[in-house]
Design a protein around this motif. Sequence first.
Motif, PDB file in Angstrom:
ATOM      1  N   LEU A  23     -11.461   5.303   4.761  1.00 39.86           N
ATOM      2  CA  LEU A  23     -10.915   6.277   3.784  1.00 39.86           C
ATOM      3  C   LEU A  23      -9.524   6.387   4.065  1.00 39.86           C
ATOM      4  CD1 LEU A  23     -13.908   8.502   3.553  1.00 39.86           C
ATOM      5  CD2 LEU A  23     -13.532   6.548   2.074  1.00 39.86           C
ATOM      6  N   CYS A  24      -8.776   6.405   2.767  1.00 39.49           N
ATOM      7  CA  CYS A  24      -7.236   6.754   2.928  1.00 39.49           C
ATOM      8  C   CYS A  24      -7.057   8.199   3.423  1.00 39.49           C
ATOM      9  CB  CYS A  24      -6.772   6.817   1.505  1.00 39.49           C
ATOM     10  SG  CYS A  24      -4.947   7.070   1.262  1.00 39.49           S
ATOM     11  N   ALA A  25      -6.014   8.376   4.378  1.00 34.88           N
ATOM     12  CA  ALA A  25      -5.889   9.794   5.146  1.00 34.88           C
ATOM     13  C   ALA A  25      -5.503  10.688   4.090  1.00 34.88           C
ATOM     14  CB  ALA A  25      -4.834   9.391   6.300  1.00 34.88           C
TER      15      ALA A  25
ATOM     16  N   THR B 197      -5.599  14.155  -0.842  1.00 34.27           N
ATOM     17  CA  THR B 197      -5.837  13.990  -2.417  1.00 34.27           C
ATOM     18  C   THR B 197      -6.301  12.616  -2.932  1.00 34.27           C
ATOM     19  OG1 THR B 197      -3.401  13.417  -2.717  1.00 34.27           O
ATOM     20  CG2 THR B 197      -3.822  15.846  -2.871  1.00 34.27           C
ATOM     21  N   CYS B 198      -6.467  11.854  -1.970  1.00 34.77           N
ATOM     22  CA  CYS B 198      -6.568  10.474  -2.397  1.00 34.77           C
ATOM     23  C   CYS B 198      -7.984  10.094  -1.719  1.00 34.77           C
ATOM     24  CB  CYS B 198      -5.664   9.439  -1.800  1.00 34.77           C
ATOM     25  SG  CYS B 198      -5.969   7.717  -2.090  1.00 34.77           S
ATOM     26  N   ARG B 199      -8.391  10.009  -0.561  1.00 35.67           N
ATOM     27  CA  ARG B 199      -9.359   9.644  -0.190  1.00 35.67           C
ATOM     28  C   ARG B 199     -10.166   8.275  -0.703  1.00 35.67           C
ATOM     29  NH1 ARG B 199      -9.362  11.078   4.506  1.00 35.67           N
ATOM     30  NH2 ARG B 199     -11.566  11.702   4.862  1.00 35.67           N
TER      31      ARG B 199
ATOM     32  N   TRP C 144      -3.770   4.179   5.257  1.00 31.05           N
ATOM     33  CA  TRP C 144      -3.597   4.558   3.878  1.00 31.05           C
ATOM     34  C   TRP C 144      -4.235   3.563   3.013  1.00 31.05           C
ATOM     35  CZ3 TRP C 144       0.734   5.696   6.958  1.00 31.05           C
ATOM     36  CH2 TRP C 144       0.649   7.005   7.432  1.00 31.05           C
ATOM     37  N   CYS C 145      -4.653   3.829   1.774  1.00 32.84           N
ATOM     38  CA  CYS C 145      -5.049   2.707   0.900  1.00 32.84           C
ATOM     39  C   CYS C 145      -3.697   1.763   0.495  1.00 32.84           C
ATOM     40  CB  CYS C 145      -5.681   3.583  -0.503  1.00 32.84           C
ATOM     41  SG  CYS C 145      -4.633   4.119  -1.461  1.00 32.84           S
ATOM     42  N   ASP C 146      -2.714   2.607   0.245  1.00 29.99           N
ATOM     43  CA  ASP C 146      -1.526   1.953  -0.240  1.00 29.99           C
ATOM     44  C   ASP C 146      -0.234   2.445   0.497  1.00 29.99           C
ATOM     45  OD1 ASP C 146      -0.774   0.021  -2.851  1.00 29.99           O
ATOM     46  OD2 ASP C 146       0.779   1.698  -2.272  1.00 29.99           O
TER      47      ASP C 146
ATOM     48  N   THR D 285       2.525   4.184  -1.814  1.00 33.57           N
ATOM     49  CA  THR D 285       2.236   5.204  -2.486  1.00 33.57           C
ATOM     50  C   THR D 285       1.870   6.252  -1.462  1.00 33.57           C
ATOM     51  OG1 THR D 285      -0.009   4.414  -3.184  1.00 33.57           O
ATOM     52  CG2 THR D 285       1.863   4.317  -4.929  1.00 33.57           C
ATOM     53  N   CYS D 286       0.382   6.309  -1.057  1.00 31.92           N
ATOM     54  CA  CYS D 286       0.278   7.313  -0.192  1.00 31.92           C
ATOM     55  C   CYS D 286       0.729   7.347   1.115  1.00 31.92           C
ATOM     56  CB  CYS D 286      -1.498   7.149   0.125  1.00 31.92           C
ATOM     57  SG  CYS D 286      -2.523   7.389  -1.346  1.00 31.92           S
ATOM     58  N   GLY D 287       0.987   6.043   1.440  1.00 37.44           N
ATOM     59  CA  GLY D 287       1.493   5.981   2.908  1.00 37.44           C
ATOM     60  C   GLY D 287       3.057   6.595   2.795  1.00 37.44           C
TER      61      GLY D 287
END
Length: 191
Positions: free
Chosen positions: A143-145, A148-150, A164-166, A169-171
């Motif tokens: 799961l993305c850290a 707000t994303c997860r 991170w999923c991406d 963006t998230c990273g």
Amino acid sequence: MPAGFPDFRLGSVLATSFTGTLSERHGTAVERIPTPQRLVDWLAVSGLAVESCTSDQLELARELREAIHAAATAAAIQDPLPASAVRVINDCSIRGRAAAVLTSEGSRQWRLGSASRVEDALGVIAADAISIIAGERDGKLALCASPTCRAAFFDTSQSRTRKWCDMNTCGNRQKKARFNAGKRKDASSAQ
Ligand SMILES: [Zn+2]
């Protein structure tokens, strides 16, 4: 690309690219397939071109997307798989008609049933999700850290420590938040 629609975030894994068409599920959600045409566009860039899409088919696609998200999330945290999600994934897999074909260059493509229906494309996505959740492929669901994303993503890194999923963006956002927090701390300790 039509103006005014959020762009796609395409990854290398079909099923989690698909769940990524809704992002920031725990923040201000961004719907990246807001209209039937945007689903047609997403399927085309994902190698699953369809003839057309109705609003009912878009609804079905979103239902599958959230089912994959729920099942992949449960698998990532080693929870029991939600029965309703499993049912939706299986129904889509069973109803879709598609065949894997080998190109002369040696790569795999999907040939959808003769009518190239959305349901056929969803069947391919559901089967992709099944192979990941069943642990058949080399990688690990995580799961993305970002709080707000997860998003559930498929980590194929050597160390299996992707957070991170991406990364773009998230990273990046997380790195910036840390940097700004650091700056704030410096400022307050200087007073
Ligand atoms: Zn994320």
